[in-house]
Design an enzyme around this catalytic site. Structure first.
Site, PDB file in Angstrom:
ATOM      1  N   GLU A   1       0.827  -1.206   0.000  1.00 27.94           N
ATOM      2  CA  GLU A   1       0.000   0.000   0.000  1.00 27.94           C
ATOM      3  C   GLU A   1       0.862   1.258   0.000  1.00 27.94           C
ATOM      4  O   GLU A   1       0.601   2.205  -0.761  1.00 27.94           O
ATOM      5  CB  GLU A   1      -0.926  -0.024   1.221  1.00 27.94           C
ATOM      6  CG  GLU A   1      -1.938  -1.148   1.162  1.00 27.94           C
ATOM      7  CD  GLU A   1      -2.618  -1.421   2.481  1.00 27.94           C
ATOM      8  OE1 GLU A   1      -3.470  -2.330   2.522  1.00 27.94           O
ATOM      9  OE2 GLU A   1      -2.304  -0.752   3.483  1.00 27.94           O
TER      10      GLU A   1
ATOM     11  N   CYS B   1      -7.088   0.022   4.061  1.00 24.51           N
ATOM     12  CA  CYS B   1      -6.871  -1.185   4.861  1.00 24.51           C
ATOM     13  C   CYS B   1      -7.341  -0.973   6.303  1.00 24.51           C
ATOM     14  O   CYS B   1      -8.482  -0.594   6.541  1.00 24.51           O
ATOM     15  CB  CYS B   1      -5.402  -1.585   4.764  1.00 24.51           C
ATOM     16  SG  CYS B   1      -5.020  -3.255   5.366  1.00 24.51           S
TER      17      CYS B   1
ATOM     18  N   HIS C   1     -10.518  -2.547   5.425  1.00 33.45           N
ATOM     19  CA  HIS C   1     -10.283  -3.971   5.254  1.00 33.45           C
ATOM     20  C   HIS C   1     -11.425  -4.758   5.911  1.00 33.45           C
ATOM     21  O   HIS C   1     -11.908  -4.384   6.985  1.00 33.45           O
ATOM     22  CB  HIS C   1      -8.947  -4.369   5.885  1.00 33.45           C
ATOM     23  CG  HIS C   1      -8.487  -5.732   5.492  1.00 33.45           C
ATOM     24  ND1 HIS C   1      -8.978  -6.885   6.081  1.00 33.45           N
ATOM     25  CD2 HIS C   1      -7.577  -6.145   4.566  1.00 33.45           C
ATOM     26  CE1 HIS C   1      -8.389  -7.930   5.537  1.00 33.45           C
ATOM     27  NE2 HIS C   1      -7.538  -7.512   4.609  1.00 33.45           N
TER      28      HIS C   1
END
Length: 463
Positions: free
Chosen positions: A87, A174, A195
């Site tokens: 990421e 996330c 996430h």
């Protein structure tokens, strides 16, 4: 509340879009019956990739004319120990390709950070040097315990809170929306995604199960497998559709063009009688997306991965200026035997390719790998190097569109990943997630690969 807007990170298809005449970014308005949803705007990244097959893009990321018509934007990407490396690196890489000035800042006392899968990244600056600066965008990568390390950084909290108060762009992916932004009070009255493992932490009424969610100045996304779409959405908001589309095309994002993501020929088992050992050599100019993605995914699958520098120092500066610290020098790494050697490379095969390909130690290792019947692979322009070494003779392969015509063997141009016996090749960049998961599938089976893909929030075939 289900969002009507969702993007598959592997095969991008998009809903119809409407343009707001007062906004440089295309938006999609939700048709949900929710009174909250009616106030929400979701920016579309529908023109980031072409609906037609992408065939040989120009060997530049963004044209000079495009850069000259965009305003230089300043972006902060903070990292800490345990930050998700895919990421972080994808954010930095994509935003820099778009022309942004990106500051990768450490929230730790030191600038070197060990990411969640063990990749060592060196930040550009300490977060303390960013306190009095203004940013057009602050983008938080996720990962654990990285998101908690960001949350506990008081300086970063002040910077991000000021960003939100002044209604400038900020985003998180996330675990970061739930673990970092929520405790800071920066998700109030904002539809948010994160996430799947952290969705229950979000306020129920405001949680949205979509791969990307834009709510005013806030953009959130789900995980490593959606990081490209997240980054390109931020590019579109900063620079507009044209730049986002050009970057998306150069990244080789898969499109729904009827081509297979993977092709395999002369199928053989990749069985090893131990935990697989993999060598990934790197050099100044190596493509950081390729290096970090393969390392991250293989380590998630419990593969032993060694990143080896062919430079005089362990630290290398990758193609978009991300600094990565290798595990070993190539000379020390050469003392071991590897089940698989993978060559990443700089886009277009320039500096990084030359440095890798001039390494006598690496050439020897590859020839020994082939003669011993062990597995080897290459991404982007590196298949051309394998060809020069006589290592893909009579085998099918693919490569980056800018160099694929240089291959004299049987070219497979349609697929992102090609396996022929114990050779695996890839077009590079955004196709590397499929490349790494194909390796996991060959080493451990489809179920393991699918399990890893689910953790990434990456759409992977069931069969």
């Amino acid at each position: 509340m289900e969002s009507l807007y969702s993007i598959s990170p592997s095969t991008l298809t998009f809903p119809s879009r409407r343009r707001c005449p007062n906004d440089a970014v295309a938006v999609l308005r939700s048709s949900s019956c929710s009174p909250v949803a009616s106030q929400e705007r979701k920016r579309s990244v529908s023109t980031m990739v072409s609906a037609k097959p992408i065939t040989k893009p120009k060997p530049t990321t963004i044209t000079t004319e495009t850069i000259e018509t965009t305003t230089k934007k300043k972006v902060l990407v903070p990292i800490g120990h345990g930050t998700e490396e895919m990421e972080a690196v994808i954010l930095v890489d994509v935003l820099r390709r778009a022309g942004a000035h990106v500051v990768l800042a450490s929230v730790e006392p030191e600038v070197e950070v060990e990411a969640s899968s063990g990749t060592r990244l060196v930040a550009d600056a300490s977060i303390s040097t960013c306190l009095d600066q203004d940013f057009d965008l602050i983008a938080l990568p996720g990962g654990m315990p990285g998101s908690a390390r960001l949350r506990d950084c008081e300086i970063l909290r002040k910077i991000t809170s000021k960003q939100a108060e002044e209604k400038r762009l900020y985003g998180a992916i996330c675990a970061a929306p739930a673990v970092t932004l929520l405790p800071w009070g920066l998700l109030k009255r904002k539809q948010t995604t994160c996430h799947p493992a952290f969705m229950d932490k979000l306020p129920r009424f405001w949680a949205v199960k979509s791969n990307i969610q834009v709510s005013g100045e806030l953009t959130t996304s789900r995980g490593p497998g959606t990081a490209f779409v997240f980054a390109l959405s931020l590019v579109e908001q900063l620079f507009g559709e044209t730049v986002a589309k050009e970057v998306g095309e150069w990244l080789l994002l898969p499109v729904d063009d009827g081509h297979r993501r993977k092709e395999e020929f002369n199928t053989v088992e990749w069985s090893v009688d131990r935990n697989p050992q993999v060598l990934i050599p790197v050099a100044n100019g190596s493509e950081e997306i390729e290096v970090v993605t393969v390392v991250d995914i293989l380590r998630r699958a419990k593969v032993d991965v060694i990143v080896a520098s062919v430079e005089k120092s362990l630290q290398i500066v990758a193609s978009q200026d991300t600094k990565i610290v290798a595990d070993k020098s190539i000379n020390n790494a050469a003392e071991s035997i590897y089940d698989l050697i993978i060559l990443p490379v700089r886009k277009g095969g320039a500096v990084g390719a030359e440095r890798l390909h001039k390494s006598k130690v690496l050439k020897r290792l590859l020839k020994e790998q082939e003669s011993a019947g062990r597995i080897y692979g290459a991404m982007c322009s590196s298949p051309v190097f394998l060809q020069k070494q006589g290592l893909i003779k009579d085998k099918r392969a693919t490569a980056h569109p800018s160099v694929i015509s240089k291959l004299t063997n049987q070219i497979v141009d349609g697929a992102g990943v090609v396996i022929d016996g114990k050779l695996i090749t890839s077009r590079g960049l955004a196709t590397v997630t499929d490349f790494a998961l194909a390796i996991v599938s060959k080493l451990y089976g489809h179920a393991r690969a699918r399990s890893v893909a689910e953790g990434l929030v990456f759409e992977y075939p069931r069969n």
